[in-house]
Enzyme design. Structure first.
Site, PDB file in Angstrom:
ATOM      1  N   ILE A   1       6.553   9.828   0.458  1.00 28.20           N
ATOM      2  CA  ILE A   1       6.020  10.643  -0.632  1.00 28.20           C
ATOM      3  C   ILE A   1       5.130  11.663   0.067  1.00 28.20           C
ATOM      4  O   ILE A   1       4.116  11.308   0.671  1.00 28.20           O
ATOM      5  CB  ILE A   1       5.215   9.810  -1.645  1.00 28.20           C
TER       6      ILE A   1
ATOM      7  N   ARG B   1      -2.152   8.713   3.828  1.00 30.20           N
ATOM      8  CA  ARG B   1      -2.899   8.828   5.064  1.00 30.20           C
ATOM      9  C   ARG B   1      -2.857  10.236   5.615  1.00 30.20           C
ATOM     10  O   ARG B   1      -1.835  10.926   5.508  1.00 30.20           O
ATOM     11  CB  ARG B   1      -2.395   7.842   6.120  1.00 30.20           C
TER      12      ARG B   1
ATOM     13  N   GLY C   1      -0.407  13.171   6.060  1.00 32.28           N
ATOM     14  CA  GLY C   1      -0.277  13.866   4.792  1.00 32.28           C
ATOM     15  C   GLY C   1       0.892  13.323   3.986  1.00 32.28           C
ATOM     16  O   GLY C   1       1.662  14.081   3.414  1.00 32.28           O
ATOM     17  N   HIS C   2       0.995  11.990   3.960  1.00 33.36           N
ATOM     18  CA  HIS C   2       2.073  11.355   3.203  1.00 33.36           C
ATOM     19  C   HIS C   2       1.748   9.882   2.964  1.00 33.36           C
ATOM     20  O   HIS C   2       0.771   9.355   3.483  1.00 33.36           O
ATOM     21  CB  HIS C   2       3.410  11.477   3.952  1.00 33.36           C
ATOM     22  N   SER C   3       2.598   9.259   2.175  1.00 32.01           N
ATOM     23  CA  SER C   3       2.553   7.829   1.921  1.00 32.01           C
ATOM     24  C   SER C   3       3.968   7.297   2.087  1.00 32.01           C
ATOM     25  O   SER C   3       4.932   8.067   2.071  1.00 32.01           O
ATOM     26  CB  SER C   3       2.071   7.565   0.494  1.00 32.01           C
TER      27      SER C   3
END
Length: 137
Positions: free
Chosen positions: A123, A98, A51-53
């Protein structure tokens, strides 16, 4: 600008033996200098991870045991990659959102990272991620 097409699966060398298989990650097996290794396990049914980049970091994910899905998004397109073999890994370049989901019972996800943990590199808000991909910060 990176896209989901830059995230690719790579085969990991496998040595077959009657006593069991052996896979090795060394040298240039991943296209970055390895600076951190961590793994996810005992993931409850229905849980999601990720749940981030990352702004700069690259990662290489391997399903050491069991299986899970990696949902990739570049702000325009989305694709899902299922990892279920310990001799195949997924290279995720920077700038790709992802989420990991659908973990089978007993699954273990190994992550090789190109950098140490730095919160500033993450992020964690999808709307902020989409704005960053469009050059709006």
């Amino acid at each position: 600008m990176t896209t989901i097409h830059d995230a690719i699966t790579l085969d990991i060398a496998k040595v077959h033996d009657t006593r069991g298989n052996l896979s090795v990650l060394e040298g240039n097996a991943v296209p970055f200098e390895l600076k951190r290794v961590y793994y996810l396990y005992d993931i409850p049914s229905g849980a999601r991870r990720g749940g981030h980049s990352h702004k700069n970091q690259q990662e290489f994910l391997v399903a050491l045991s069991g299986s899970f899905d990696v949902v990739l998004n570049d702000g325009n397109e989305q694709k899902t990659v299922t990892l279920n073999k310990p001799n195949v890994g997924l290279l995720i370049v920077n700038g790709i959102w992802r989420e990991l989901q659908n973990f089978s019972s007993g699954s273990v996800c190994l992550v090789l990272a190109s950098d140490i943990f730095e919160e500033e590199d993450y992020i964690r808000d999808f709307e902020e991620f989409k704005l960053s991909k469009n050059g709006i910060s």
